[in-house]
Design an enzyme around this catalytic site. Structure first.
Site, PDB file in Angstrom:
ATOM      1  N   TYR A 146       0.811  -1.216   0.000  1.00 26.72           N
ATOM      2  CA  TYR A 146       0.000   0.000   0.000  1.00 26.72           C
ATOM      3  C   TYR A 146       0.842   1.263   0.000  1.00 26.72           C
ATOM      4  CZ  TYR A 146      -4.513  -2.227   0.933  1.00 26.72           C
ATOM      5  OH  TYR A 146      -5.673  -2.931   0.850  1.00 26.72           O
ATOM      6  N   LYS A 195       3.680 -15.314   2.925  1.00 29.86           N
ATOM      7  CA  LYS A 195       3.882 -16.071   1.688  1.00 29.86           C
ATOM      8  C   LYS A 195       5.395 -16.327   1.593  1.00 29.86           C
ATOM      9  CE  LYS A 195       2.432 -17.893  -2.205  1.00 29.86           C
ATOM     10  NZ  LYS A 195       1.634 -19.141  -2.239  1.00 29.86           N
ATOM     11  N   ASP A 227      -2.346 -18.439   1.190  1.00 34.52           N
ATOM     12  CA  ASP A 227      -3.337 -19.155   0.373  1.00 34.52           C
ATOM     13  C   ASP A 227      -4.004 -20.260   1.192  1.00 34.52           C
ATOM     14  OD1 ASP A 227      -0.799 -20.281   0.379  1.00 34.52           O
ATOM     15  OD2 ASP A 227      -0.800 -20.840  -1.740  1.00 34.52           O
ATOM     16  N   ASP A 251      -5.991  -7.183   4.489  1.00 36.85           N
ATOM     17  CA  ASP A 251      -7.152  -6.576   3.834  1.00 36.85           C
ATOM     18  C   ASP A 251      -8.058  -7.675   3.283  1.00 36.85           C
ATOM     19  OD1 ASP A 251      -8.831  -4.667   2.624  1.00 36.85           O
ATOM     20  OD2 ASP A 251      -7.725  -4.824   0.739  1.00 36.85           O
ATOM     21  N   ASP A 255     -11.787  -9.356   4.989  1.00 30.72           N
ATOM     22  CA  ASP A 255     -13.074  -9.396   4.288  1.00 30.72           C
ATOM     23  C   ASP A 255     -13.611 -10.825   4.252  1.00 30.72           C
ATOM     24  OD1 ASP A 255     -13.144  -6.697   3.715  1.00 30.72           O
ATOM     25  OD2 ASP A 255     -13.694  -7.000   1.618  1.00 30.72           O
TER      26      ASP A 255
HETATM   27  C1  IPM Z   1     -10.190  -1.509   4.237  1.00 23.98           C
HETATM   28  C2  IPM Z   1     -10.475  -0.958   2.872  1.00 23.98           C
HETATM   29  C3  IPM Z   1      -9.330  -0.031   2.487  1.00 23.98           C
HETATM   30  C4  IPM Z   1      -8.072  -0.883   2.485  1.00 23.98           C
HETATM   31  C5  IPM Z   1      -9.521   0.686   1.144  1.00 23.98           C
HETATM   32  C6  IPM Z   1     -10.806   1.494   1.141  1.00 23.98           C
HETATM   33  C7  IPM Z   1      -8.340   1.544   0.798  1.00 23.98           C
HETATM   34  O1  IPM Z   1     -10.641  -1.987   1.960  1.00 23.98           O
HETATM   35  O2  IPM Z   1     -10.086  -0.707   5.187  1.00 23.98           O
HETATM   36  O3  IPM Z   1     -10.061  -2.720   4.351  1.00 23.98           O
HETATM   37  O4  IPM Z   1      -7.827  -1.616   1.534  1.00 23.98           O
HETATM   38  O5  IPM Z   1      -7.331  -0.814   3.468  1.00 23.98           O
HETATM   39 MG    MG Z   2     -10.682  -3.919   2.812  1.00 28.91          MG
END
Ligand code: IPM
Ligand code: MG
Length: 360
Positions: A146, A195, A227, A251, A255
């Site tokens: 990032y 990884k 993975d 990240d 999710d």
């Molecule tokens: C999160 C989001 C952010 C990230 C985006 C919006 C930049 O997906 O906070 O997980 O990838 O960190």
């Molecule tokens: Mg995210």
């Protein structure tokens, strides 16, 4: 106690969900005798529309001068919103990355908990979900891909894009320490995800995590390739306690973990530096498709406010009160649309905020 809080309503459903979290915080203030001092700042698309940039220096200063930041969400529909016609460094997400970096918020805590009341929403088979799970993802937030150098160039008529993944040992050490510290207060297991079969940055990650682990003999450390971790999260989530990982893996895995709970609208997060300061936000995004309709689920933001009370203000009793109020509302059968199931009572965003606030 006087609590100085900077709020970032942001974009999409952000303003609605922050309003409900403030409602709950105000109920906490009334009951426990605190004063909440809120100041709003603009970030993301909301800031672009007014200032032409996703975050101003003044906004960062306002946040820096608070004790904590409570955020909703930023960003819009990437295929239709004019914000995404702008150069990448002027888009909404750049504001979020900039505030993380400016305030040195390197430790991102994302709990993924399966609520008993919402077990039906879990997409996993019953045999798996029955075991329940309570995972904390400790994501490194200010390094890696990032924040490495990136560019798009043309070489011999061919367009080429470059992103750089760098970590130094100090960046790894400080997040590893946070991971082990929190594991000590939980089930005392750290799964460090990397990884290392391919990446140098992961091999260094593994080495430094092992060094840090020596200071925590009471915590079990295991390494897992990213993975495989993605698979294990759906196969047997109960095996995890703390997942410690770098920025992009965190990240993606956070999710996935939140989806496995079946209720991304319920999951809070905290981004911390080395002081008590933190930025608290729901793990979900700005959901522009349902913005302004009073149907968003404010619980993730309300629970983020609970994390704020706990981590930035040391107000455990107040944080417990918020979490208990949320549980009671769920036990009583109230649900927003995203977590609705048969026999429950469907509420809107504002009503959900009222119900939780009334139970403080
Ligand atoms: C999160 C989001 C952010 C990230 C985006 C919006 C930049 O997906 O906070 O997980 O990838 O960190
Ligand atoms: Mg995210």
């Amino acid at each position: 106690m006087e609590l100085k809080i900077t709020c970032i309503p942001g974009d999409g459903i952000g303003p609605e969900i922050v309003a409900e979290a403030k409602k709950v915080l105000d109920a906490v203030a009334r009951k426990y005798g605190h004063t909440m001092n809120y100041t709003d700042i603009l970030m993301g698309g909301a800031s672009i529309d007014v200032h032409g940039v996703p975050l101003t220096e003044e906004a960062i200063e306002t946040a820096r001068n608070a004790d904590a930041v409570l955020m909703g969400s930023i960003g819009g529909d990437t295929s239709t919103s004019p914000w995404y016609q702008l150069p990448p460094n002027l888009r909404p997400e750049a504001g979020l990355l900039a505030i993380r970096k400016a305030l040195n918020l390197f430790a991102n805590l994302r709990p993924a908990v399966l609520y008993e009341e919402l077990a039906d929403a879990c997409p996993l088979r019953k045999e798996i979900s029955e075991a329940g799970f309570d995972i904390l993802i400790m994501r490194e937030l200010t390094g890696g891909l990032y924040f490495g150098e990136r560019k798009t160039i043309e070489e011999n008529g061919v367009v080429k894009a470059i992103d750089t993944l760098t970590y130094d040992e100090n960046e790894i050490r400080r997040i590893a320490v946070k991971g082990f510290e929190i594991a000590k207060k939980r089930k005392r297991k750290v799964t460090s995800v990397d990884k290392a079969n391919v990446l140098d940055s992961s091999r260094l990650w593994r080495r430094v995590v092992e060094e840090v682990a020596k200071d925590y003999p009471e915590v079990t450390l295991e390494h897992m390739l990213v993975d495989n971790c993605a698979m294990q999260l759906v196969k047997d989530p109960a095996q995890f306690d703390v997942i410690l990982t770098e920025n992009m893996f965190g990240d993606i895995l956070s999710d996935e973990a939140s989806m496995v709970t079946g209720s991304i609208g319920m999951l809070a997060s905290a981004s911390l530096n080395d002081t008590r300061f933190g930025l608290y936000e729901p793990s979900h995004g700005s959901a522009p498709d349902i913005a302004g309709k009073d149907i968003a689920n404010p619980i993730a933001t309300i629970l983020s406010a609970a994390m704020m009370l706990r981590y930035s203000f040391d107000l455990d009793q107040e944080a417990d009160a918020v979490e208990t109020a949320v549980k009671r509302v769920l036990q009583e059968g109230y649900r927003t649309g995203d977590i609705m199931s048969q026999g429950c009572v469907q509420t809107g965003c504002r009503e959900m905020g009222d119900l939780v606030a009334q139970r403080i």
